[in-house]
Design a protein around this motif. Structure first.
Motif, PDB file in Angstrom:
ATOM      1  N   PHE A   4       0.836  -1.200   0.000  1.00  0.00           N
ATOM      2  CA  PHE A   4       0.000   0.000   0.000  1.00  0.00           C
ATOM      3  C   PHE A   4       0.869   1.247   0.000  1.00  0.00           C
ATOM      4  N   SER A   5       0.551   2.183  -0.877  1.00  0.00           N
ATOM      5  CA  SER A   5       1.293   3.442  -0.978  1.00  0.00           C
ATOM      6  C   SER A   5       0.337   4.614  -0.868  1.00  0.00           C
ATOM      7  N   ALA A   6       0.685   5.578  -0.033  1.00  0.00           N
ATOM      8  CA  ALA A   6      -0.107   6.801   0.112  1.00  0.00           C
ATOM      9  C   ALA A   6       0.795   7.993  -0.158  1.00  0.00           C
ATOM     10  N   TYR A   7       0.244   9.009  -0.823  1.00  0.00           N
ATOM     11  CA  TYR A   7       1.034  10.147  -1.258  1.00  0.00           C
ATOM     12  C   TYR A   7       0.448  11.443  -0.710  1.00  0.00           C
ATOM     13  N   CYS A   8       1.331  12.342  -0.284  1.00  0.00           N
ATOM     14  CA  CYS A   8       0.884  13.642   0.200  1.00  0.00           C
ATOM     15  C   CYS A   8       0.284  14.430  -0.963  1.00  0.00           C
ATOM     16  N   VAL A   9      -0.722  15.208  -0.667  1.00  0.00           N
ATOM     17  CA  VAL A   9      -1.453  15.934  -1.698  1.00  0.00           C
ATOM     18  C   VAL A   9      -0.512  16.867  -2.475  1.00  0.00           C
ATOM     19  N   LYS A  10      -0.657  16.855  -3.788  1.00  0.00           N
ATOM     20  CA  LYS A  10       0.107  17.714  -4.702  1.00  0.00           C
ATOM     21  C   LYS A  10       1.618  17.552  -4.552  1.00  0.00           C
ATOM     22  N   PRO A  46       9.409  11.879   3.166  1.00  0.00           N
ATOM     23  CA  PRO A  46       8.815  13.216   3.327  1.00  0.00           C
ATOM     24  C   PRO A  46       7.499  13.419   2.584  1.00  0.00           C
ATOM     25  N   GLY A  47       7.344  12.796   1.405  1.00  0.00           N
ATOM     26  CA  GLY A  47       6.137  13.043   0.623  1.00  0.00           C
ATOM     27  C   GLY A  47       5.228  11.853   0.438  1.00  0.00           C
ATOM     28  N   GLU A  48       5.543  10.743   1.083  1.00  0.00           N
ATOM     29  CA  GLU A  48       4.750   9.524   0.877  1.00  0.00           C
ATOM     30  C   GLU A  48       5.122   8.480   1.912  1.00  0.00           C
ATOM     31  N   PHE A  49       4.292   7.444   2.022  1.00  0.00           N
ATOM     32  CA  PHE A  49       4.693   6.283   2.812  1.00  0.00           C
ATOM     33  C   PHE A  49       4.193   5.019   2.142  1.00  0.00           C
ATOM     34  N   HIS A  50       4.891   3.910   2.427  1.00  0.00           N
ATOM     35  CA  HIS A  50       4.605   2.627   1.803  1.00  0.00           C
ATOM     36  C   HIS A  50       4.562   1.553   2.883  1.00  0.00           C
ATOM     37  N   LEU A  51       3.630   0.624   2.735  1.00  0.00           N
ATOM     38  CA  LEU A  51       3.458  -0.447   3.712  1.00  0.00           C
ATOM     39  C   LEU A  51       3.355  -1.793   3.019  1.00  0.00           C
ATOM     40  N   LEU A  52       3.854  -2.801   3.691  1.00  0.00           N
ATOM     41  CA  LEU A  52       3.586  -4.185   3.329  1.00  0.00           C
ATOM     42  C   LEU A  52       2.819  -4.739   4.521  1.00  0.00           C
ATOM     43  N   LEU A  61     -13.051  -7.115   5.899  1.00  0.00           N
ATOM     44  CA  LEU A  61     -14.047  -6.385   5.113  1.00  0.00           C
ATOM     45  C   LEU A  61     -14.075  -4.892   5.432  1.00  0.00           C
ATOM     46  N   LYS A  62     -13.182  -4.453   6.303  1.00  0.00           N
ATOM     47  CA  LYS A  62     -13.138  -3.038   6.679  1.00  0.00           C
ATOM     48  C   LYS A  62     -12.172  -2.278   5.782  1.00  0.00           C
ATOM     49  N   ASN A  63     -12.450  -1.003   5.582  1.00  0.00           N
ATOM     50  CA  ASN A  63     -11.580  -0.170   4.754  1.00  0.00           C
ATOM     51  C   ASN A  63     -10.474   0.415   5.642  1.00  0.00           C
ATOM     52  N   LEU A  64      -9.471  -0.402   5.932  1.00  0.00           N
ATOM     53  CA  LEU A  64      -8.405   0.029   6.822  1.00  0.00           C
ATOM     54  C   LEU A  64      -7.526   1.103   6.194  1.00  0.00           C
ATOM     55  N   TRP A 103      -3.903  13.984   1.901  1.00  0.00           N
ATOM     56  CA  TRP A 103      -3.486  12.829   1.097  1.00  0.00           C
ATOM     57  C   TRP A 103      -4.155  12.874  -0.269  1.00  0.00           C
ATOM     58  N   GLU A 104      -3.443  12.422  -1.269  1.00  0.00           N
ATOM     59  CA  GLU A 104      -4.067  12.276  -2.583  1.00  0.00           C
ATOM     60  C   GLU A 104      -5.221  11.275  -2.469  1.00  0.00           C
ATOM     61  N   ARG A 105      -6.272  11.493  -3.208  1.00  0.00           N
ATOM     62  CA  ARG A 105      -7.472  10.659  -3.067  1.00  0.00           C
ATOM     63  C   ARG A 105      -7.257   9.238  -3.572  1.00  0.00           C
ATOM     64  N   HIS A 106      -6.363   9.085  -4.538  1.00  0.00           N
ATOM     65  CA  HIS A 106      -6.157   7.757  -5.120  1.00  0.00           C
ATOM     66  C   HIS A 106      -4.804   7.202  -4.673  1.00  0.00           C
ATOM     67  N   ALA A 107      -4.861   6.338  -3.669  1.00  0.00           N
ATOM     68  CA  ALA A 107      -3.657   5.647  -3.206  1.00  0.00           C
ATOM     69  C   ALA A 107      -3.491   4.369  -4.023  1.00  0.00           C
ATOM     70  N   ASP A 108      -2.317   3.776  -3.935  1.00  0.00           N
ATOM     71  CA  ASP A 108      -2.039   2.532  -4.656  1.00  0.00           C
ATOM     72  C   ASP A 108      -2.094   1.353  -3.700  1.00  0.00           C
TER      73      ASP A 108
END
Length: 199
Positions: A4-10, A46-52, A61-64, A103-108
């Motif tokens: 899972f990857s999340a990115y800071c907005v803009k 600084p601008g993102e984080f990634h998880l395994l 079934l929860k949106n963690l 956070w950007e709305r579309h994470a990976d």
């Protein structure tokens, strides 16, 4: 298992301050301690984080992902509101469903179904701070699981059977001289990916 990857907005460096990185760490620790996830690896840049990670059965079934992003945004908002309202205003959102957006709305989110893929993702995560000029060695970066895996590798080398021996909180640190412990809030909470994909 999921990458899972999340990115800071803009593309902003919202997580440049360690206190903001720590908010993410503390949120992950909460999710592990409350048996929502198993955490196999992470890096916070600084601008993102990634998880395994992997959802635990009761939370499948929860949106963690959304829970994590919403909670960390809430905590960062309150901190900026208290110490830097001017910076907070730069995150104000024109969207009707939120006042601020961090956070950007579309994470990976990508499924990881084989051990080789997990190992490759971990290597990418652990090398990212070096590539970004944040440290010279992956194990020296506080906000990643690189030190945890360095300690695990040393323990595995010393295990005569050659099988994986998990690292527990406080163990193996003397043997791993030169490798700092993983971020304290996650020490003992990380799981080796080989516990998901036995060798």
């Amino acid at each position: 298992m999921e990458f899972f990857s999340a990115y800071c907005v803009k593309g902003r460096h919202l997580l440049e301050e360690d206190i903001h990185k720590q908010i993410v760490v503390d949120s992950l620790a909460f999710m592990v301690e409350n048996k929502r996830i198993w955490l196999y690896g992470f890096v916070i840049l600084p601008g993102e984080f990634h998880l395994l990670w992997q959802r635990q059965p009761a939370w499948e079934l929860k949106n963690l992902r959304q829970m994590l992003l919403k909670f960390t945004a809430h905590q960062i908002k309150h901190r900026l509101k208290a110490i830097n309202r001017r910076e907070l205003e730069t995150y104000r959102s024109p969207l009707r469903d939120r006042q601020f957006q961090f956070w950007e709305r579309h994470a990976d989110a990508l499924p990881v179904s084989i051990a080789q893929a997990a190992a490759e993702k971990l290597q990418q995560m652990h090398e990212a701070p070096v590539a970004g000029g944040l440290c010279r060695q992956p194990e020296a970066y506080r906000f990643s699981s690189a030190a945890f895996y360095a300690q695990a590798a040393i323990r595995q080398e010393k295990n005569e059977t050659g099988s994986f021996a998990p690292v527990h909180a406080g163990e193996g640190q003397a043997a791993a001289a030169g490798h700092p412990s993983p971020e304290p809030a996650l020490n003992g909470l990380l799981r080796h990916y080989q516990q998901y994909f036995p060798p």
